[in-house]
Enzyme design. Structure first.
Site, mmCIF file in Angstrom:
data_model
loop_
_atom_site.group_PDB
_atom_site.id
_atom_site.type_symbol
_atom_site.label_atom_id
_atom_site.label_comp_id
_atom_site.label_asym_id
_atom_site.label_seq_id
_atom_site.Cartn_x
_atom_site.Cartn_y
_atom_site.Cartn_z
ATOM 1 N N HIS A 192 0.830 -1.217 0.000
ATOM 2 C CA HIS A 192 0.000 0.000 0.000
ATOM 3 C C HIS A 192 0.859 1.259 0.000
ATOM 4 C CE1 HIS A 192 -3.436 2.625 0.735
ATOM 5 N NE2 HIS A 192 -2.735 3.215 1.687
ATOM 6 N N HIS A 239 1.126 5.520 -1.941
ATOM 7 C CA HIS A 239 0.532 6.573 -2.777
ATOM 8 C C HIS A 239 1.705 7.247 -3.481
ATOM 9 C CE1 HIS A 239 -3.452 6.690 -0.561
ATOM 10 N NE2 HIS A 239 -2.699 6.156 0.393
ATOM 11 N N GLU A 259 -8.548 5.429 -7.438
ATOM 12 C CA GLU A 259 -9.250 5.917 -6.246
ATOM 13 C C GLU A 259 -10.567 6.603 -6.607
ATOM 14 O OE1 GLU A 259 -7.344 7.682 -2.354
ATOM 15 O OE2 GLU A 259 -7.506 9.267 -3.849
ATOM 16 N N HIS A 282 -12.219 5.361 -1.543
ATOM 17 C CA HIS A 282 -11.179 5.892 -0.665
ATOM 18 C C HIS A 282 -11.276 5.443 0.789
ATOM 19 C CE1 HIS A 282 -9.808 9.171 2.115
ATOM 20 N NE2 HIS A 282 -8.676 8.825 1.535
ATOM 21 N N HIS A 305 -9.457 2.398 2.746
ATOM 22 C CA HIS A 305 -8.927 2.835 4.042
ATOM 23 C C HIS A 305 -10.043 2.686 5.085
ATOM 24 C CE1 HIS A 305 -6.352 5.081 1.170
ATOM 25 N NE2 HIS A 305 -5.414 4.981 2.090
ATOM 26 N N GLU A 327 -9.009 3.805 10.457
ATOM 27 C CA GLU A 327 -7.625 4.280 10.558
ATOM 28 C C GLU A 327 -7.376 4.969 11.904
ATOM 29 O OE1 GLU A 327 -6.355 6.224 7.007
ATOM 30 O OE2 GLU A 327 -4.389 6.760 7.801
ATOM 31 N N ASP A 369 2.454 3.292 2.947
ATOM 32 C CA ASP A 369 1.638 4.488 2.784
ATOM 33 C C ASP A 369 2.467 5.527 2.021
ATOM 34 O OD1 ASP A 369 -0.894 5.497 2.979
ATOM 35 O OD2 ASP A 369 -0.976 5.504 5.152
HETATM 36 ZN ZN LIG Z 1 -3.198 5.194 2.276
#
Ligand SMILES: [Zn+2]
Length: 390
Positions: free
Chosen positions: A65, A67, A143, A182, A209, A212, A327
């Protein structure tokens, strides 16, 4: 066969079963002669030289995972509900292809086997490039963000069109297309349902996600708290009349959790990969296990955004596959999965480190649908199987 060398590893993972402590690999040049328990191999190969002891021998890990398109952001530690508006949204102009290219170079340099990457819809050129050019396997998840049920149908129609267009760019051995609704609350319940059904029909892998930060639980339980406040501010710009019960398709309720909410919508039936999952109940963990969904933990990001600590042992005990991800650099500091593994060993100091090794390899391969090479007699040996020390 050329001269035999025996390499001792504190942890050996052959890609099968569980990693073992005090394992060893006997190599003859470029080939694996044997892999297994150190003492056994010393007896079986008395002629092999024991030249080195290393920390971990295993197939290359997977970053499940990231971005990439946020790689031009500066790292900033802030509570999650504050980090989203003040870092992610405030810095959106720096998102895009330049950052993604920089990020991919870092990921490739770190020596991973595959990558799970979330692609922001504001930069479709990143998706086009990942699918058609990037030299790495894994999944690029498109996304989707739209909390307003009034626009769910239009957004969904656009997603179907995007998927059709992107799919033509997939190449054998390259990245596959996936979808990422998302988060629990940034996609309306109506759109969550549409996307999950579509993903199931089209065999598109999903990442969401979920759970979190503690404020996400507060949001679904009472509609109040710091995330509810920052979310209300965010939607006030685009949909001034939209209320949280409209987004969720129901009223917040004290017995609701982000996981039970998604289960109620049928989203878990699509066997999504759930990212973070820090703030969960025992019941949530059972629900995820029963659904056959898997999870990705990002220990540095969770610590930096004050999310709490992932209940790793509880997930493993329930039989849930756990994978590891960095991340973005904005919350996770670097895209190097070995940095994440080192942080996981510090943050989860009481956890059996073999579980972390297995998560980084097998957990990641389960999430991304990639193959793990086996370390066994007759297979090619690579120095890349010796993991760098933190
Ligand atoms: Zn993330």
């Amino acid at each position: 066969m050329s001269e035999l060398e025996l390499i001792h590893a504190d942890i050996l993972y052959t890609g099968m079963g569980l990693p073992i402590r005090d394992g060893a690999v006997v190599t003859g040049g470029q080939t694996i002669a044997a892999a297994g328990d150190l003492e056994t191999l010393r007896r079986q190969y008395p002629q092999a030289d024991l030249r080195r002891t290393v920390g971990v021998i295993a197939p290359p890990p997977i970053n499940a995972h990231a971005h990439l398109d946020m790689s031009d952001y500066a790292f900033q530690a802030l509570p999650y509900f504050q980090w989203i508006p003040e870092v992610v949204i405030a810095g959106r102009l720096s998102r895009g292809l330049a950052g993604a290219k920089k990020g991919l170079a870092q990921v490739q340099h770190s020596g991973v086997a595959a990558l799970g990457d979330i692609v922001w819809p504001g930069a479709p050129e990143v998706m086009e490039w990942l699918l058609s050019e990037a030299e790495l396997s894994g999944v690029a998840y498109w996304e989707v963000l739209d909390p307003d049920p009034a626009t769910a149908d239009a957004t969904f129609a656009q997603v179907m069109q995007d998927v059709q267009r992107f799919r033509k760019l997939e190449r054998p051995g390259g990245m596959r297309l996936g979808l990422s609704p998302h988060a629990t609350h940034t996609v309306s319940s109506k759109l969550h349902r549409l996307l999950a059904n579509f993903a199931r029909r089209e065999h598109l892998p999903l990442q969401i996600h979920v759970a979190e930060h503690p404020s996400e639980v507060e949001l679904v339980q009472s509609g109040t708290g710091p995330l509810a406040q920052s979310f209300a501010r965010m939607i006030s710009f685009t949909s001034p009349d939209l209320t949280l019960p409209e987004v969720l398709g129901r009223a917040p309720s004290p017995d609701l959790t982000p996981v039970s909410y998604l289960a109620e919508l049928g989203v878990l039936d699509a066997k999504p990969t759930l990212i973070h999952m820090v703030n969960v109940t025992d019941e949530d963990i059972r629900t995820v296990a029963q659904a056959g969904a898997n999870v990705v933990t990002c220990p540095r990001s969770n610590a930096n955004l004050e999310c709490g600590t992932f209940r790793w042992t509880a997930f493993v005990a329930a039989g849930v596959d756990v994978a590891l991800g960095t991340d973005s650099v904005a919350s996770g500091e670097t895209l190097n999965i070995f940095d994440e593994i080192a942080a996981a060993r510090r943050i989860h100091a009481n956890l059996d480190p073999r579980l972390i090794v297995r998560a980084a390899v097998k957990g990641g391969s389960r999430v991304l649908g990639t193959k793990v090479p086996f370390l066994r007699r007759g297979e090619a040996w690579s120095e890349g199987f010796i993991w760098p020390e933190a």
